[in-house]
Write an enzyme that holds these catalytic residues in place. Structure first.
Site, PDB file in Angstrom:
ATOM      1  N   GLU A 169      51.618  35.520  46.665  1.00 12.09           N
ATOM      2  CA  GLU A 169      50.665  34.606  46.021  1.00 12.09           C
ATOM      3  C   GLU A 169      51.282  33.287  45.557  1.00 12.09           C
ATOM      4  O   GLU A 169      50.669  32.541  44.812  1.00 12.09           O
ATOM      5  CB  GLU A 169      49.962  35.311  44.835  1.00 12.09           C
ATOM      6  CG  GLU A 169      48.555  35.766  45.162  1.00 12.09           C
ATOM      7  CD  GLU A 169      48.495  37.091  45.918  1.00 12.09           C
ATOM      8  OE1 GLU A 169      49.575  37.633  46.244  1.00 12.09           O
ATOM      9  OE2 GLU A 169      47.393  37.554  46.218  1.00 12.09           O
ATOM     10  N   TYR A 171      54.064  32.869  43.696  1.00 14.89           N
ATOM     11  CA  TYR A 171      54.855  32.920  42.457  1.00 14.89           C
ATOM     12  C   TYR A 171      56.354  32.774  42.794  1.00 14.89           C
ATOM     13  O   TYR A 171      56.730  32.576  43.947  1.00 14.89           O
ATOM     14  CB  TYR A 171      54.572  34.228  41.710  1.00 14.89           C
ATOM     15  CG  TYR A 171      53.166  34.303  41.148  1.00 14.89           C
ATOM     16  CD1 TYR A 171      52.756  33.416  40.153  1.00 14.89           C
ATOM     17  CD2 TYR A 171      52.237  35.232  41.618  1.00 14.89           C
ATOM     18  CE1 TYR A 171      51.466  33.471  39.633  1.00 14.89           C
ATOM     19  CE2 TYR A 171      50.947  35.293  41.099  1.00 14.89           C
ATOM     20  CZ  TYR A 171      50.570  34.407  40.106  1.00 14.89           C
ATOM     21  OH  TYR A 171      49.302  34.447  39.592  1.00 14.89           O
ATOM     22  N   ARG A 219      55.147  43.626  46.117  1.00 17.23           N
ATOM     23  CA  ARG A 219      53.954  42.917  46.620  1.00 17.23           C
ATOM     24  C   ARG A 219      54.429  41.782  47.506  1.00 17.23           C
ATOM     25  O   ARG A 219      55.115  40.860  47.049  1.00 17.23           O
ATOM     26  CB  ARG A 219      53.146  42.382  45.426  1.00 17.23           C
ATOM     27  CG  ARG A 219      51.846  41.719  45.829  1.00 17.23           C
ATOM     28  CD  ARG A 219      50.683  42.663  45.693  1.00 17.23           C
ATOM     29  NE  ARG A 219      49.436  42.030  46.128  1.00 17.23           N
ATOM     30  CZ  ARG A 219      48.551  41.510  45.303  1.00 17.23           C
ATOM     31  NH1 ARG A 219      48.761  41.561  43.995  1.00 17.23           N
ATOM     32  NH2 ARG A 219      47.443  40.977  45.764  1.00 17.23           N
ATOM     33  N   HIS A 257      48.322  30.760  45.704  1.00 18.32           N
ATOM     34  CA  HIS A 257      47.200  30.268  44.898  1.00 18.32           C
ATOM     35  C   HIS A 257      46.829  28.832  45.249  1.00 18.32           C
ATOM     36  O   HIS A 257      45.715  28.414  45.012  1.00 18.32           O
ATOM     37  CB  HIS A 257      47.507  30.380  43.402  1.00 18.32           C
ATOM     38  CG  HIS A 257      47.469  31.805  42.920  1.00 18.32           C
ATOM     39  ND1 HIS A 257      46.551  32.728  43.366  1.00 18.32           N
ATOM     40  CD2 HIS A 257      48.243  32.473  42.023  1.00 18.32           C
ATOM     41  CE1 HIS A 257      46.757  33.893  42.780  1.00 18.32           C
ATOM     42  NE2 HIS A 257      47.783  33.768  41.963  1.00 18.32           N
ATOM     43  N   GLN A 344      32.618  36.118  38.786  1.00 18.88           N
ATOM     44  CA  GLN A 344      31.992  35.520  37.607  1.00 18.88           C
ATOM     45  C   GLN A 344      32.465  36.110  36.280  1.00 18.88           C
ATOM     46  O   GLN A 344      32.639  35.376  35.320  1.00 18.88           O
ATOM     47  CB  GLN A 344      30.477  35.697  37.707  1.00 18.88           C
ATOM     48  CG  GLN A 344      29.767  34.468  38.194  1.00 18.88           C
ATOM     49  CD  GLN A 344      28.277  34.688  38.239  1.00 18.88           C
ATOM     50  OE1 GLN A 344      27.745  35.063  39.269  1.00 18.88           O
ATOM     51  NE2 GLN A 344      27.612  34.477  37.135  1.00 18.88           N
TER      52      GLN A 344
HETATM   53 FE1  SF4 Z   1      34.428  40.488  39.573  1.00 18.30          FE
HETATM   54 FE2  SF4 Z   1      32.538  42.286  39.148  1.00 18.30          FE
HETATM   55 FE3  SF4 Z   1      31.964  40.035  40.454  1.00 18.30          FE
HETATM   56 FE4  SF4 Z   1      33.452  41.973  41.564  1.00 18.30          FE
HETATM   57  S1  SF4 Z   1      31.298  42.088  40.966  1.00 18.30           S
HETATM   58  S2  SF4 Z   1      33.889  39.816  41.603  1.00 18.30           S
HETATM   59  S3  SF4 Z   1      34.612  42.685  39.815  1.00 18.30           S
HETATM   60  S4  SF4 Z   1      32.602  40.210  38.339  1.00 18.30           S
END
Ligand code: SF4
Ligand code: NAP
Length: 667
Positions: A169, A171, A219, A257, A344
């Site tokens: 990613e 880092y 990772r 990123h 979200q």
């Molecule tokens: Fe994040 Fe939940 Fe949306 Fe999946 S459904 S991207 S876990 S907020």
């Protein structure tokens, strides 16, 4: 093991331990990593323990810096003291009590550290960080390797089964590996052998210090998706080197990123990067975990059965449903909450300095707050509206013991999620609604579709209480001439109920205006569902293939200022990029004057002009659909109004679901 997911359910010997199945909860910052108090550690313990109880074989925590220079943000706390290890013992105990294994992720942010102390192999600022890093001295490098070892020792002290060393990613470890960020001329830069010395030294030092019984997950960046990083052969060579140095598992990471290619958003097809992951898996001798946009047991099983990976790492899907594994293995896969890749409530929350949660499962991260308590007296509850808010309320209320019935006017449940599902990259939205519906069915809740629940029907039903979750209706335009037949609603545009011509004006540039612009301007939606089409579109292995627009689309708003300000923090850039690539014209600060035979008359930049259009799509927001609540006042029974029916402005599914769940837990 019987059942459809035999590969996913099979145990795996990874050296220090046998994992009970192939499901790994991938690392995700929760926003609690820097907490200093016991309460926060108890909260993390509860969060991870629920995932272990839900059947995940191995959990990887959010990332912890091995030292102060390596922390991600100024307020973060490196994992560096025995006191912290003692606090973390609460987490490891809770996970072990549920039969799971847990590894602590050690991540050194390098030049991605948002603070003044960041360091890197070379003093080159990252395009996503304002602060430039200081170049590490050889002594810094030696100390940092020791700090990884200290972190691993403390992790063991805390009861962790192992560590994940973050080598992807973009880092610090990626920064050492890639010529774009490593310009050193000493023994840590130059040829690949020298650039790879840093991860090799970390892994072998941790192995030497912790012995063979301690799990080391490395990772690894399978695809960097940035210029001047590792070639495929170099990627394989590094994977083999870290395996030889003592890693037990290679977990895979996709893209730095700062990459300009989406890697986890909804526009990324399920399992989009499995081709490269499978190639790597076949080139190394230790187990490899596949990651990125794997959100159902079906996809996971397919990957394992094809021999493309040994383990499946999922972070967000296990936020969406802590019982993912248990449900999959119990034949209840239809009831697994579907992660819709919206970011979200998870990543966007993290970047807003909030504790992460999940849109479809607001309990995630807030387990103690959303504690379901069985009801003392079961009531008969009618829920009107089978959108996400109504279904969420019904599920929680029924789980607690109430007798719930759901009434939905449309022939299918899901409300706005079904509309959203028509947008490229959002097909999972409909699946998420179907998962709620399947949960209702298992709970025995009657769901009456195509049923208009008026006060008379509800009175006849003898319900004690009514939940009104009737949602929203599109706001009507008030522009002279807006009754023209070329003016259609976003619903009609998305469902195809009205035909859409080649020249389109979109009135309103909120989330829906942007989504409609993307949908109407896209030729097809293959790039969001087909890995090869996605790779071509975004230039995963070569130059990106610009899409040609299906229509000439103009997106407009009355306010001035940039477009897409209300879009998600971690996904908005993708939608903005797509609209740019599809040559969607964007006009801000518009005054709508009238609509007539010649088109849409507007004033823009002090001048009047006519936009010649075949179709005008109204995306001007919503009004609450709440008349039923008013009519029900005569019933003299408790009536609850939730979701868009309560408050349509800036309604989003996250708030609607949260209101539903909260009501279902207290009603
Ligand atoms: Fe994040 Fe939940 Fe949306 Fe999946 S459904 S991207 S876990 S907020
Ligand atoms: P919204 O975000 O409120 O946007 C409505 C738009 O309509 C605004 O741009 C407003 O802009 C315009 N408008 C309002 N009243 C108008 C009127 N009378 N005449 C003409 N234009 C008018 O609503 P939405 O786009 O319908 O989205 C609803 C919710 O879903 C939002 O919370 C949104 O965040 C969420 N959502 C998000 C996404 C995403 O992130 N991709 C996608 C879909 C939905 P002006 O006032 O500037 O004209």
């Amino acid at each position: 093991m019987k059942g459809p997911f035999t590969a996913l359910a099979a145990p795996l010997d990874v050296g220090p331990m046998v994992l009970r199945n192939r499901i790994v909860m991938g690392s995700m910052h929760t926003g609690l990593e820097s907490a200093r108090d016991d309460a926060a550690h108890d909260r993390l313990a509860r969060f991870y323990a629920e995932r272990a109880k839900g059947g995940a074989a191995l959990i990887v925590t959010g990332g912890f810096g091995p030292n102060a220079a390596g922390r991600l943000a100024a307020e973060d706390l490196p994992f560096a003291t025995i006191e912290q290890a003692r606090q973390h013992a609460r987490i490891t105990r809770a996970v072990h009590d549920e039969g799971g294994a847990i590894a602590l992720q050690l991540v050194h942010a390098g030049r991605y550290g948002y603070h003044e102390d960041s360091v890197a192999p070379s003093p080159i600022r990252s395009p996503i960080n304002r602060a430039a890093p200081r170049e590490m001295t050889e002594a810094d490098i030696a100390d940092t390797i020791e700090d990884f070892v200290r972190g691993a020792r403390l992790a063991k002290e805390a009861g962790y089964d192992g560590v994940e060393i973050m080598g992807s990613e973009g880092y610090l470890i990626s920064q050492f590996l890639a010529p774009r960020t490593n310009k050193r001329t000493d023994a840590w830069g130059g040829p690949l052998e020298a650039r790879a010395r840093f991860p090799r030294a970390i892994v072998s030092a941790v192995r030497a210090a912790l012995g063979p019984g301690f799990l080391i997950v490395y990772r690894h960046s399978v695809l960097d998706l940035v210029e001047d990083a590792l070639s495929w052969d170099e990627t394989v060579w590094v994977a083999r080197e870290v395996a030889n140095a003592g890693a037990n598992i290679i977990n895979t990471g996709i893209g730095w990123h700062e990459a300009k290619i989406p890697t986890i958003a909804g526009v990324v097809p399920h399992g989009a990067f499995v081709g490269a992951i499978g190639k790597l898996k076949r080139a190394v001798s230790i187990p490899v975990a596949a990651s990125n946009r794997i959100n159902s047991p079906d996809v996971a099983e397919r990957i394992l059965a094809a021999g493309d990976a040994d383990l499946i790492s999922m972070a967000r899907p296990l936020l969406a449903d802590a019982a993912f594994a248990r449900k999959a293995f119990a034949g209840e896969q239809a009831e697994i909450n579907v992660c819709i890749a919206c970011n979200q409530a998870c990543l966007d929350h993290y970047f807003e300095n909030k504790v992460i949660s999940c849109l479809v499962n607001p309990r995630a991260g807030y387990e103690a707050e959303y504690e379901p308590a069985p009801v003392a007296r079961a009531k008969r509850i009618a829920v009107v509206g089978a959108g996400m808010a109504g279904m969420a309320a019904a599920i929680e209320a029924a789980r607690r013991g109430h007798h719930v019935e759901v009434f939905e006017r449309a022939p299918q449940a899901g409300g706005q999620m079904n509309l959203a599902a028509r947008v490229p990259g959002k097909a999972d939205y409909a699946a998420a609604a179907q998962a709620y519906l399947a949960q209702l069915r298992r709970l025995g809740v009657p769901v009456h579709l195509s049923t208009h629940a008026d006060p008379a029907l509800l009175a006849r039903g003898g319900f004690d209480e009514v939940v009104v979750a009737t949602g929203v209706r599109p706001r009507l335009l008030d522009i002279p001439g807006c009754d023209d037949e070329r003016v259609i609603s976003y619903e009609a545009a998305l469902t195809g109920a009205s035909s859409v011509g080649p020249r389109v004006a979109i009135i309103g540039a909120g989330g829906i205006g942007h989504d409609v612009a993307l949908t109407l301007a896209s030729q097809d939606h293959a790039a969001a569902t087909d890995a090869a089409a996605f790779a071509r579109r975004w230039g995963v292995a070569g130059p990106a293939q610009m899409p040609s627009p299906a229509r000439q689309v103009t997106l407009m708003k009355r306010q001035s200022g940039p477009f897409g300000r209300t879009l998600g923090k971690t996904t908005g850039w993708i939608l903005r990029q797509e609209l740019r690539d599809l040559r969607v014209a964007q006009l801000a600060g518009v005054t709508y004057l009238k609509i007539d035979a010649s088109g849409l008359h507007i004033e823009h930049d002090g001048a009047r002009r006519i936009i010649e259009v075949d179709t005008i799509v109204s995306c001007a927001g919503q009004e609450p659909e709440n008349e039923l609540a008013v009519e029900l006042a005569a019933l003299a029974k408790p009536v609850y109004l939730i979701g868009g029916a309560r408050h349509a402005a800036e309604l989003d599914a996250k708030r609607a679901v949260d209101e539903g769940v909260r009501l279902g837990l207290r009603i």
